[in-house]
Design a protein around this motif. Structure first.
Motif, PDB file in Angstrom:
ATOM      1  N   LEU A  17       0.829  -1.204   0.000  1.00  0.00           N
ATOM      2  CA  LEU A  17       0.000   0.000   0.000  1.00  0.00           C
ATOM      3  C   LEU A  17       0.864   1.255   0.000  1.00  0.00           C
ATOM      4  CD1 LEU A  17      -2.679  -1.177   2.570  1.00  0.00           C
ATOM      5  CD2 LEU A  17      -3.060  -0.788   0.124  1.00  0.00           C
ATOM      6  N   ASP A  18       1.891   1.263   0.848  1.00  0.00           N
ATOM      7  CA  ASP A  18       2.793   2.415   0.914  1.00  0.00           C
ATOM      8  C   ASP A  18       3.500   2.636  -0.416  1.00  0.00           C
ATOM      9  OD1 ASP A  18       2.136   2.782   3.573  1.00  0.00           O
ATOM     10  OD2 ASP A  18       4.007   1.924   4.358  1.00  0.00           O
ATOM     11  N   SER A  19       3.987   1.568  -1.007  1.00  0.00           N
ATOM     12  CA  SER A  19       4.725   1.662  -2.260  1.00  0.00           C
ATOM     13  C   SER A  19       3.845   2.180  -3.396  1.00  0.00           C
ATOM     14  CB  SER A  19       5.310   0.296  -2.622  1.00  0.00           C
ATOM     15  OG  SER A  19       5.955   0.349  -3.869  1.00  0.00           O
ATOM     16  N   ALA A  20       2.664   1.597  -3.552  1.00  0.00           N
ATOM     17  CA  ALA A  20       1.769   1.989  -4.645  1.00  0.00           C
ATOM     18  C   ALA A  20       1.270   3.426  -4.454  1.00  0.00           C
ATOM     19  CB  ALA A  20       0.600   1.020  -4.745  1.00  0.00           C
ATOM     20  N   ALA A  21       0.824   3.760  -3.254  1.00  0.00           N
ATOM     21  CA  ALA A  21       0.323   5.116  -3.002  1.00  0.00           C
ATOM     22  C   ALA A  21       1.451   6.134  -3.162  1.00  0.00           C
ATOM     23  CB  ALA A  21      -0.298   5.203  -1.610  1.00  0.00           C
ATOM     24  N   GLY A  22       2.650   5.782  -2.687  1.00  0.00           N
ATOM     25  CA  GLY A  22       3.791   6.680  -2.833  1.00  0.00           C
ATOM     26  C   GLY A  22       4.177   6.899  -4.290  1.00  0.00           C
ATOM     27  N   ALA A  23       4.069   5.846  -5.100  1.00  0.00           N
ATOM     28  CA  ALA A  23       4.389   5.974  -6.529  1.00  0.00           C
ATOM     29  C   ALA A  23       3.386   6.886  -7.230  1.00  0.00           C
ATOM     30  CB  ALA A  23       4.399   4.601  -7.185  1.00  0.00           C
ATOM     31  N   LEU A  24       2.106   6.757  -6.865  1.00  0.00           N
ATOM     32  CA  LEU A  24       1.097   7.649  -7.453  1.00  0.00           C
ATOM     33  C   LEU A  24       1.346   9.093  -7.030  1.00  0.00           C
ATOM     34  CD1 LEU A  24      -2.195   5.580  -7.012  1.00  0.00           C
ATOM     35  CD2 LEU A  24      -0.873   5.907  -9.107  1.00  0.00           C
ATOM     36  N   GLU A  25       1.658   9.287  -5.768  1.00  0.00           N
ATOM     37  CA  GLU A  25       1.921  10.635  -5.266  1.00  0.00           C
ATOM     38  C   GLU A  25       3.159  11.236  -5.941  1.00  0.00           C
ATOM     39  OE1 GLU A  25       2.016  12.951  -1.008  1.00  0.00           O
ATOM     40  OE2 GLU A  25       2.853  10.930  -1.082  1.00  0.00           O
ATOM     41  N   ALA A  55     -11.108  -2.027   1.163  1.00  0.00           N
ATOM     42  CA  ALA A  55     -11.689  -2.761   0.032  1.00  0.00           C
ATOM     43  C   ALA A  55     -10.957  -4.088  -0.214  1.00  0.00           C
ATOM     44  CB  ALA A  55     -11.651  -1.902  -1.229  1.00  0.00           C
ATOM     45  N   ARG A  56      -9.938  -4.358   0.572  1.00  0.00           N
ATOM     46  CA  ARG A  56      -9.171  -5.602   0.476  1.00  0.00           C
ATOM     47  C   ARG A  56      -8.571  -5.805  -0.917  1.00  0.00           C
ATOM     48  NH1 ARG A  56      -9.764  -8.520   4.986  1.00  0.00           N
ATOM     49  NH2 ARG A  56      -9.154 -10.468   3.990  1.00  0.00           N
ATOM     50  N   VAL A  57      -8.149  -4.712  -1.515  1.00  0.00           N
ATOM     51  CA  VAL A  57      -7.609  -4.753  -2.869  1.00  0.00           C
ATOM     52  C   VAL A  57      -6.339  -5.588  -2.946  1.00  0.00           C
ATOM     53  CG1 VAL A  57      -6.617  -3.341  -4.709  1.00  0.00           C
ATOM     54  CG2 VAL A  57      -8.696  -2.595  -3.552  1.00  0.00           C
ATOM     55  N   ASP A  64       2.430  -7.181  -5.367  1.00  0.00           N
ATOM     56  CA  ASP A  64       3.392  -6.872  -6.415  1.00  0.00           C
ATOM     57  C   ASP A  64       2.733  -6.316  -7.677  1.00  0.00           C
ATOM     58  OD1 ASP A  64       2.210  -9.394  -6.816  1.00  0.00           O
ATOM     59  OD2 ASP A  64       3.908 -10.114  -7.992  1.00  0.00           O
ATOM     60  N   LYS A  65       1.418  -6.444  -7.779  1.00  0.00           N
ATOM     61  CA  LYS A  65       0.699  -5.957  -8.960  1.00  0.00           C
ATOM     62  C   LYS A  65      -0.200  -4.763  -8.650  1.00  0.00           C
ATOM     63  CE  LYS A  65       0.766 -10.471 -11.032  1.00  0.00           C
ATOM     64  NZ  LYS A  65       0.131 -11.743 -11.045  1.00  0.00           N
ATOM     65  N   LEU A  66      -0.131  -4.265  -7.421  1.00  0.00           N
ATOM     66  CA  LEU A  66      -1.046  -3.212  -6.993  1.00  0.00           C
ATOM     67  C   LEU A  66      -0.894  -1.938  -7.820  1.00  0.00           C
ATOM     68  CD1 LEU A  66      -3.241  -2.201  -5.109  1.00  0.00           C
ATOM     69  CD2 LEU A  66      -1.456  -1.660  -3.429  1.00  0.00           C
ATOM     70  N   LEU A  67       0.310  -1.463  -8.008  1.00  0.00           N
ATOM     71  CA  LEU A  67       0.492  -0.220  -8.765  1.00  0.00           C
ATOM     72  C   LEU A  67      -0.014  -0.383 -10.198  1.00  0.00           C
ATOM     73  CD1 LEU A  67       1.423   2.681  -9.031  1.00  0.00           C
ATOM     74  CD2 LEU A  67       3.731   1.820  -9.511  1.00  0.00           C
ATOM     75  N   ASP A  68       0.308  -1.489 -10.844  1.00  0.00           N
ATOM     76  CA  ASP A  68      -0.180  -1.719 -12.207  1.00  0.00           C
ATOM     77  C   ASP A  68      -1.703  -1.729 -12.240  1.00  0.00           C
ATOM     78  OD1 ASP A  68       2.379  -1.867 -13.236  1.00  0.00           O
ATOM     79  OD2 ASP A  68       2.468  -4.059 -13.122  1.00  0.00           O
ATOM     80  N   TRP A  69      -2.313  -2.356 -11.251  1.00  0.00           N
ATOM     81  CA  TRP A  69      -3.776  -2.416 -11.186  1.00  0.00           C
ATOM     82  C   TRP A  69      -4.355  -1.007 -11.018  1.00  0.00           C
ATOM     83  CZ3 TRP A  69      -7.461  -1.296  -7.412  1.00  0.00           C
ATOM     84  CH2 TRP A  69      -8.747  -1.776  -7.665  1.00  0.00           C
ATOM     85  N   LEU A  70      -3.737  -0.196 -10.172  1.00  0.00           N
ATOM     86  CA  LEU A  70      -4.209   1.181  -9.977  1.00  0.00           C
ATOM     87  C   LEU A  70      -4.086   1.987 -11.263  1.00  0.00           C
ATOM     88  CD1 LEU A  70      -2.663   1.878  -6.468  1.00  0.00           C
ATOM     89  CD2 LEU A  70      -5.111   1.791  -7.022  1.00  0.00           C
TER      90      LEU A  70
END
Length: 125
Positions: A17-25, A55-57, A64-70
């Motif tokens: 969560l931290d990695s994906a949200a940080g990458a978007l930011e 949402a239990r995403v 490992d696929k969270l950022l791509d999914w976002l």
């Protein structure tokens, strides 16, 4: 997400969560605000992480696929036409016609649509 409770995020989930949200930011710094109650289409990094956790995403997508999914969700939201976004039946974080239009214009200008609505969270595999 950050609180060490029995139902809090595991270390692996928190890291994803931290990695994906940080990458978007990092990609869209102008679209992230310090207030958890920021106006659409802006996001708050803590609120985003919490919404993703609730949402239990990570369970459905995998950390490992969270950022791509976002980014895929963002692209899908970008593909919606203006008429769909401005339709009062479309879920939106912006209330009212004028607010929806302003939020959509800003999202189109900046390229980040995730903050317009939370309904994309229901698209978890």
């Amino acid at each position: 997400v950050d609180l060490p409770t029995d139902d809090g995020a595991s270390d692996d989930h928190r890291a994803a969560l931290d990695s994906a949200a940080g990458a978007l930011e990092a990609r869209w710094p102008d679209m992230f605000k310090p207030s958890r109650n920021c106006r659409a289409p802006h996001l708050n990094v803590d609120a985003l992480r919490d919404e993703l956790f609730q949402a239990r995403v990570v369970d459905g997508v995998g950390g490992d696929k969270l950022l791509d999914w976002l980014l895929e969700r963002n692209d899908a939201l970008a593909a919606r036409g203006d008429a769909a976004w401005l339709d009062p039946k479309t879920p939106s974080r912006a209330a009212g016609k004028a607010a929806r239009r302003r939020a959509l214009e800003k999202a189109r200008e900046k390229g980040l649509y995730l903050g317009l609505t939370w309904d994309w969270l229901g698209e978890t595999p």
